[in-house]
Design a protein around this motif. Structure first.
Motif, PDB file in Angstrom:
ATOM      1  N   ALA A  59       2.901   1.876  -3.456  1.00  0.00           N
ATOM      2  CA  ALA A  59       1.583   2.468  -4.363  1.00  0.00           C
ATOM      3  C   ALA A  59       1.354   3.790  -4.060  1.00  0.00           C
ATOM      4  O   ALA A  59       1.171   4.546  -5.094  1.00  0.00           O
ATOM      5  CB  ALA A  59       0.205   1.349  -4.225  1.00  0.00           C
ATOM      6  N   THR A  60       1.264   4.263  -2.915  1.00  0.00           N
ATOM      7  CA  THR A  60       1.052   5.726  -2.445  1.00  0.00           C
ATOM      8  C   THR A  60       2.067   6.348  -3.085  1.00  0.00           C
ATOM      9  O   THR A  60       1.883   7.497  -3.659  1.00  0.00           O
ATOM     10  CB  THR A  60       0.742   5.888  -0.787  1.00  0.00           C
ATOM     11  OG1 THR A  60      -0.442   5.028  -0.526  1.00  0.00           O
ATOM     12  CG2 THR A  60       0.511   7.076  -0.960  1.00  0.00           C
TER      13      THR A  60
ATOM     14  N   GLU B  43       0.965  -1.262   0.009  1.00  0.00           N
ATOM     15  CA  GLU B  43      -0.067  -0.007   0.118  1.00  0.00           C
ATOM     16  C   GLU B  43       1.068   1.400  -0.041  1.00  0.00           C
ATOM     17  O   GLU B  43       0.689   2.048  -0.695  1.00  0.00           O
ATOM     18  CB  GLU B  43      -0.877  -0.111   1.384  1.00  0.00           C
ATOM     19  CG  GLU B  43      -1.869   1.079   1.525  1.00  0.00           C
ATOM     20  CD  GLU B  43      -3.204   1.034   0.745  1.00  0.00           C
ATOM     21  OE1 GLU B  43      -3.470  -0.233   0.737  1.00  0.00           O
ATOM     22  OE2 GLU B  43      -3.950   2.028   0.717  1.00  0.00           O
TER      23      GLU B  43
ATOM     24  N   LYS C  31      -2.677   4.419  -8.068  1.00  0.00           N
ATOM     25  CA  LYS C  31      -2.496   3.729  -6.900  1.00  0.00           C
ATOM     26  C   LYS C  31      -3.308   2.576  -7.163  1.00  0.00           C
ATOM     27  O   LYS C  31      -2.755   1.461  -6.846  1.00  0.00           O
ATOM     28  CB  LYS C  31      -2.846   4.511  -5.677  1.00  0.00           C
ATOM     29  CG  LYS C  31      -2.670   3.580  -4.473  1.00  0.00           C
ATOM     30  CD  LYS C  31      -3.260   4.289  -3.401  1.00  0.00           C
ATOM     31  CE  LYS C  31      -2.986   3.353  -1.957  1.00  0.00           C
ATOM     32  NZ  LYS C  31      -3.418   4.200  -0.769  1.00  0.00           N
ATOM     33  N   ARG C  32      -4.517   2.555  -7.526  1.00  0.00           N
ATOM     34  CA  ARG C  32      -5.298   1.396  -7.666  1.00  0.00           C
ATOM     35  C   ARG C  32      -4.951   0.399  -8.639  1.00  0.00           C
ATOM     36  O   ARG C  32      -4.884  -0.888  -8.618  1.00  0.00           O
ATOM     37  CB  ARG C  32      -6.697   1.688  -7.652  1.00  0.00           C
ATOM     38  CG  ARG C  32      -7.324   2.294  -6.403  1.00  0.00           C
ATOM     39  CD  ARG C  32      -8.700   2.544  -6.512  1.00  0.00           C
ATOM     40  NE  ARG C  32      -9.157   3.189  -5.222  1.00  0.00           N
ATOM     41  CZ  ARG C  32     -10.214   3.835  -4.901  1.00  0.00           C
ATOM     42  NH1 ARG C  32     -11.283   3.582  -5.746  1.00  0.00           N
ATOM     43  NH2 ARG C  32     -10.779   4.215  -3.827  1.00  0.00           N
TER      44      ARG C  32
ATOM     45  N   ALA D 276       2.082   6.796  -6.916  1.00  0.00           N
ATOM     46  CA  ALA D 276       1.039   7.581  -7.249  1.00  0.00           C
ATOM     47  C   ALA D 276       1.355   9.056  -7.233  1.00  0.00           C
ATOM     48  O   ALA D 276       0.988   9.662  -7.991  1.00  0.00           O
ATOM     49  CB  ALA D 276      -0.244   7.095  -6.681  1.00  0.00           C
TER      50      ALA D 276
ATOM     51  N   ARG E 229      -4.253  10.356  -9.146  1.00  0.00           N
ATOM     52  CA  ARG E 229      -3.347   9.581  -8.244  1.00  0.00           C
ATOM     53  C   ARG E 229      -4.186   8.310  -7.874  1.00  0.00           C
ATOM     54  O   ARG E 229      -3.422   7.407  -7.681  1.00  0.00           O
ATOM     55  CB  ARG E 229      -3.338  10.758  -7.123  1.00  0.00           C
ATOM     56  CG  ARG E 229      -2.309  10.089  -6.032  1.00  0.00           C
ATOM     57  CD  ARG E 229      -2.292  10.984  -4.741  1.00  0.00           C
ATOM     58  NE  ARG E 229      -1.670  12.387  -4.925  1.00  0.00           N
ATOM     59  CZ  ARG E 229      -2.251  13.435  -4.544  1.00  0.00           C
ATOM     60  NH1 ARG E 229      -3.433  13.715  -4.322  1.00  0.00           N
ATOM     61  NH2 ARG E 229      -1.218  14.668  -4.795  1.00  0.00           N
ATOM     62  N   THR E 230      -5.289   8.568  -7.406  1.00  0.00           N
ATOM     63  CA  THR E 230      -6.168   7.245  -7.227  1.00  0.00           C
ATOM     64  C   THR E 230      -6.119   6.396  -8.176  1.00  0.00           C
ATOM     65  O   THR E 230      -5.944   5.093  -7.983  1.00  0.00           O
ATOM     66  CB  THR E 230      -7.584   7.750  -6.833  1.00  0.00           C
ATOM     67  OG1 THR E 230      -7.700   8.514  -5.946  1.00  0.00           O
ATOM     68  CG2 THR E 230      -8.453   6.602  -6.290  1.00  0.00           C
TER      69      THR E 230
END
Ligand code: FAD
Ligand code: SF4
Length: 338
Positions: free
Chosen positions: A300-301, A297, A329-330, A304, A325-326
């Protein structure tokens, strides 16, 4: 709609011949037309989902429309990857067993395009070549920069769906959902023209407005895209798209991620964002951050955040930074789980 003649080309040779300038047009007519901001007088039509709207709105007014529905409609294996005919329907791509297994990021994007009706009519080549959705571009009342005028109406106007990268002078976002994963997978386009066929790296195909204000890519008016050629994918890949209330409209932001893995560690990555810039927007600084990492997590943050670090929003689209950004990340997390 302006009156036009119709040619039904049964193969790429006929299509190229029908799109090439005749002696009556004068030498180099099509190229000169594109460069001067006027539309070419001969245009190809595939599913017509985009072109017919442009013609009805007088944004494009060709003398001749050349049907290229007869181009290759197959998806074939080769060199560890797939070769997708430009005339393949988006729906058929989305349902193709090998494509689903090998290129989930592309299939996710294909499944998200419009509605079932649009996916059943729209082709892969037409999706890649569709014109921008900017409402000023689509409205004949606005003679904006892209149509040979002197200003971009989006700068002081309604720009909530426009670019957050690129710095103009035209602030469109590239509309093709499929182009984003194609670049993430390192794909190429096969193009046919009067001098034969050539292959172009998908990452080199699309052009920024400062290089090509009147078009969106390197294709000449008498050339057509005949195939999308995908190399063997990385071990893990995914796309994530954010839409307005999950409507059938184009994404507000999207991201595709393709990972080459060494066990559970990322060896190399490709990350491409969609709907944020005039071209599908590859973010190499973010890609480098993934190399050598296990996806968590936190990773990924960080990736992003790096992906949107250079964003320069317009007056009405600041919100797109968080959405982009989301999406990144996803997509990274989804690829990590794939
Ligand atoms: C309500 C709605 C929602 C949509 N949502 C999405 C979405 O979420 N994501 C998305 O990506 N798209 C979306 N679309 C766009 C749709 O996917 C495209 O309009 C469609 O894919 C175009 O394909 P076509 O075969 O109908 O192209 P056409 O309309 O026939 O052609 C489109 C353009 O490409 C040119 N062209 C076509 N094929 C070739 C070729 N092989 N070589 C060179 N030039 C070519 C034509 O001259 C024309 O300028 C949406 C459309 C609608 C109406
Ligand atoms: S963003 Fe591009 S297409 Fe839209 S008004 Fe500005 S110049 Fe025209």
């Amino acid at each position: 709609m302006k009156t036009f003649s119709y040619v039904n080309a049964t193969n790429e040779k006929e299509a190229v011949a029908a799109l090439s300038p005749s002696t009556r047009d004068g030498h180099g007519d099509a190229l000169a037309a594109a460069r001067s901001g006027h539309q070419p007088s001969k245009v190809p039509i595939a599913g017509g989902m985009d072109l017919l709207g442009l013609m009805k709105d007088y944004i494009v007014s060709p003398d001749r429309v050349v049907s290229i529905k007869g181009l290759d409609q197959t998806i074939a294996s080769g060199d560890g990857g797939l070769r997708i005919g430009a005339a393949v329907k988006i729906a058929d791509l989305a349902e193709h067993a090998a494509a689903r297994k090998m290129y989930p990021a592309l299939v996710t994007a294909a499944e998200g395009v419009g509605t079932p009706q649009i996916r059943n009519m729209g082709t892969v080549g037409g999706n890649i070549m569709q014109r921008p959705r900017c409402w000023y571009f689509r409205n004949e009342e606005f003679n904006c920069l892209k149509k040979g005028g002197s200003r971009c109406f989006a700068v002081d106007g309604e720009n909530q769906f426009h670019a957050i990268f690129g710095d103009g002078p035209c602030h469109i976002v590239h509309p093709s959902s499929l182009a984003v994963p194609v670049i993430a997978y390192g794909g190429r386009f096969r193009v046919a023209g009067p001098n034969g066929a050539r292959e172009i790296d998908a990452g080199e195909f699309f052009q920024m407005p400062n290089a090509n204000l009147y078009g969106e890519n390197v294709l000449q008016p008498n050339e057509i895209v005949t195939h999308v050629i995908l190399p063997a994918p990385g071990q893990r890949s995914a796309s994530y798209e954010v839409r307005f209330k999950q409507s059938h409209d184009w994404p507000l932001a999207a991201a595709s991620v393709n990972l080459v893995m060494s066990g559970s560690t990322v060896k190399s990555a490709r990350i491409v964002m969609g709907a944020v810039a005039p071209i599908p927007w590859r973010v190499q600084a973010a890609e480098r951050m993934l190399a050598g990492k296990t996806i968590t997590e936190g990773v990924a943050t960080d990736v992003a955040n790096a992906a949107v670090a250079g964003a320069r929003p317009m007056t009405g689209n600041q919100y797109k930074i968080q959405i982009a950004r989301t999406a990144v990340k996803r997509a990274v997390l989804a690829a990590g789980r794939a």
